[in-house]
Structure formats: structure tokens, C-alpha cells
Design a protein around this motif. Sequence first.
Motif, PDB file in Angstrom:
ATOM      1  N   GLY A 169      37.810  17.191  11.508  1.00 29.78           N
ATOM      2  CA  GLY A 169      38.395  18.770  11.310  1.00 29.78           C
ATOM      3  C   GLY A 169      37.319  19.874  11.343  1.00 29.78           C
ATOM      4  O   GLY A 169      36.232  19.483  10.860  1.00 29.78           O
ATOM      5  N   GLY A 170      37.510  21.039  11.575  1.00 23.50           N
ATOM      6  CA  GLY A 170      36.678  22.012  11.457  1.00 23.50           C
ATOM      7  C   GLY A 170      36.776  23.158  12.553  1.00 23.50           C
ATOM      8  O   GLY A 170      37.436  22.675  13.742  1.00 23.50           O
ATOM      9  N   SER A 171      36.528  24.355  12.320  1.00 27.55           N
ATOM     10  CA  SER A 171      36.702  25.363  13.265  1.00 27.55           C
ATOM     11  C   SER A 171      35.505  25.947  14.174  1.00 27.55           C
ATOM     12  O   SER A 171      35.905  26.363  15.124  1.00 27.55           O
ATOM     13  CB  SER A 171      37.374  26.802  12.426  1.00 27.55           C
ATOM     14  OG  SER A 171      36.408  27.366  11.452  1.00 27.55           O
ATOM     15  N   HIS A 172      34.275  26.038  13.396  1.00 26.70           N
ATOM     16  CA  HIS A 172      33.183  26.272  13.842  1.00 26.70           C
ATOM     17  C   HIS A 172      32.929  25.564  15.219  1.00 26.70           C
ATOM     18  O   HIS A 172      32.936  24.247  15.189  1.00 26.70           O
ATOM     19  CB  HIS A 172      32.146  26.382  12.864  1.00 26.70           C
ATOM     20  CG  HIS A 172      30.800  27.195  13.479  1.00 26.70           C
ATOM     21  ND1 HIS A 172      29.789  26.541  14.276  1.00 26.70           N
ATOM     22  CD2 HIS A 172      30.278  28.368  12.929  1.00 26.70           C
ATOM     23  CE1 HIS A 172      28.814  27.538  14.583  1.00 26.70           C
ATOM     24  NE2 HIS A 172      29.130  28.562  13.873  1.00 26.70           N
ATOM     25  N   PRO A 173      32.230  25.940  16.198  1.00 25.42           N
ATOM     26  CA  PRO A 173      32.013  25.215  17.519  1.00 25.42           C
ATOM     27  C   PRO A 173      30.882  23.945  16.973  1.00 25.42           C
ATOM     28  O   PRO A 173      30.967  23.042  17.697  1.00 25.42           O
ATOM     29  CB  PRO A 173      31.076  26.119  18.346  1.00 25.42           C
ATOM     30  CG  PRO A 173      31.760  27.529  18.102  1.00 25.42           C
ATOM     31  CD  PRO A 173      32.194  27.535  16.482  1.00 25.42           C
ATOM     32  N   ALA A 174      30.251  24.348  16.047  1.00 20.40           N
ATOM     33  CA  ALA A 174      29.035  23.195  15.701  1.00 20.40           C
ATOM     34  C   ALA A 174      29.982  22.060  15.085  1.00 20.40           C
ATOM     35  O   ALA A 174      29.331  20.919  15.349  1.00 20.40           O
ATOM     36  CB  ALA A 174      27.864  23.744  14.988  1.00 20.40           C
TER      37      ALA A 174
END
Length: 308
Positions: A169-174
Motif C-alpha cells: 500500500g502507499g499513496s506516493h508515486p515512489a
Amino acid sequence: MRFAISIPQYMPDATFDASAMRRYLSRAEALGFESAWTQEQVLGSMPHLGPLETLSYAAACTERMRLGTAMLISSVHSPVHLAKSLSTLDQLSHGRLDVGIALGVKGTMFSAFAVDPSSRVSRFAEGIRLMKACWTESEIKFYGRFWQLDGAAMEPKPFQKPGPPIWFGGSHPAAVRRAVRYADAFMGAGSQTTDQFAGQVRILREALRDGGREAAAFPIAKRVYIVIDDNVERARERAVAGLERLYGYWGLTGEMLAPVAVFGSPADCVHGVREVDAAGAELILLNPLDDDAEQMERLAAEVVGMFL
């Protein structure tokens, strides 16, 4: 389209009802939900049961349904202890475990876990490599920056070989691109709008192409906070209150987060779920914001049933 359901974890002191939890999990399996998932919230004002302990209970109450946690902030866990707990849970469930992990946002109180936030990315990546080593190597030799093992062993290995699927999961493009390097699947957060999720899917698919990975073998999911209620205004009030319980401790109000939720009449909810489908979700994790058992029944009959 495939559907999953969240497992109730909101439990004020001394309110856990074992019979109700067993009925909920058995019913979720009988209704045909593919999987059931927990969340992690170690610190917070909302009374929230631990994700792995809850999944262990769920494993004993079900037989076929897959069980997952989304997301563990793995960078604040010891990867050796976490590998052991997850391997045990995979054995107890006979290989029904999915493991969701995330880096954690900058606002996470890393100091409570003796973690330097400036090293959280490298610690996160090294921890994943170490967990996989514990799951696959009979003699663990690992020489990292944060952890070192020389000739160690961990048994039993997970029931699934080489280990349970890892969801990022994660929202930042990286963070989205990192999923392609380390994970087997991606799940968009419930705290993201459908439009934000659609942007993550575009980045993910581009990274899969660039990395030479087959998109069809890399599942994409999204958690959807949802309230179904024939009274649309009441549905919105219930959604706002539920989001406030989840995120108020972090300074986010239910009103601020209302755009991330799907709520309203059955037709409204079907429309919202169709938008998540169109944005790229192959698995939708329905997360009722109150009255879990009643909401699950209505969602199965009036929302999921429209996709079968």
C-alpha cells in the motif's frame, strides 16, 4: 469483479462478543466473499483490536475464505518477529494468508518504536528481504545495515511457498513503483478517493511494463469505506461519523474525508463501486463504517449481487 469484506475491529473495552464474531465470519464465508481483512492501528484513540491476533481468531472461525491484513506498517516491526508471526498464521490457516505492508506516513510516531524516520525507506526494504529470507532459507545468512543473522534458522516455514503473497500500500508515486520491485500485488487505501486511486493504477501499470512484469499476474485492489442506507442524508452522517472514529486521532475530520467514502442508497453504492472497478480495482474490499453485520448482509444482497 471480486469482493472482500473487512473484519470488525472496533471494540471498546470489555465489549468483544465471541459468538457475534464467529457468526460474522461464518456468514461472510457463506455469502461468498473471497477474503476478509484487518487493519493495523497500534497508536490511536479508537479502540481497535490488533490485526494479526484478530486474523488468528478468524482462521479458527473459517475454512475457505482467504485472510489478509492491510496494511501493516512493517518498518516499525522487527522483521524476524513479524516473519515468525506471519508464518505461524499461514500455518494455522492452511495457507490462506495475504500480507499487506506499507511504509507509513511521515506523521507516524516512529520515535515510539525506536525507529529513525530518516532511515524508514531503507529499513522497510531491508525488512522485507529479511522476512523473505526467514521464510525460504534453511540456514539464514543475512548481512544488512539494520539486521544481521549468521547461520540462524526459523521453522516452520509458511504453508504457502515461498511465502504468503505480499500486498503493498502507499499513496506516493515512489511507493507505488516500489510495489513492483518487492511485492506481489497492490491495494489502494480507503483514505484515497477513487480519482486518486485511478492515478496510482496508471503509475503502477507503467511501472509493471517498465519492470517487465506481467500485469495479469499482479492483482490490484482497493479498500472502500461504505455505508448503504435508503436515507441518503443519514448514510452521509453515518459515513462521516465512522471516518471520524478511524482518523480523528490523526487530526482528520470525517467531513474532510467524506469524499473517500461510498454512501447512500443501493443504487448510489453500486454506482460508487462501479467507479472503483473502472479505475482499475480487480478486488474491492468493502469496509462498512458501522453496524458491520447488518451492512454486510445488505452489501452482499444489494451491491455485490448486482455484479454477479
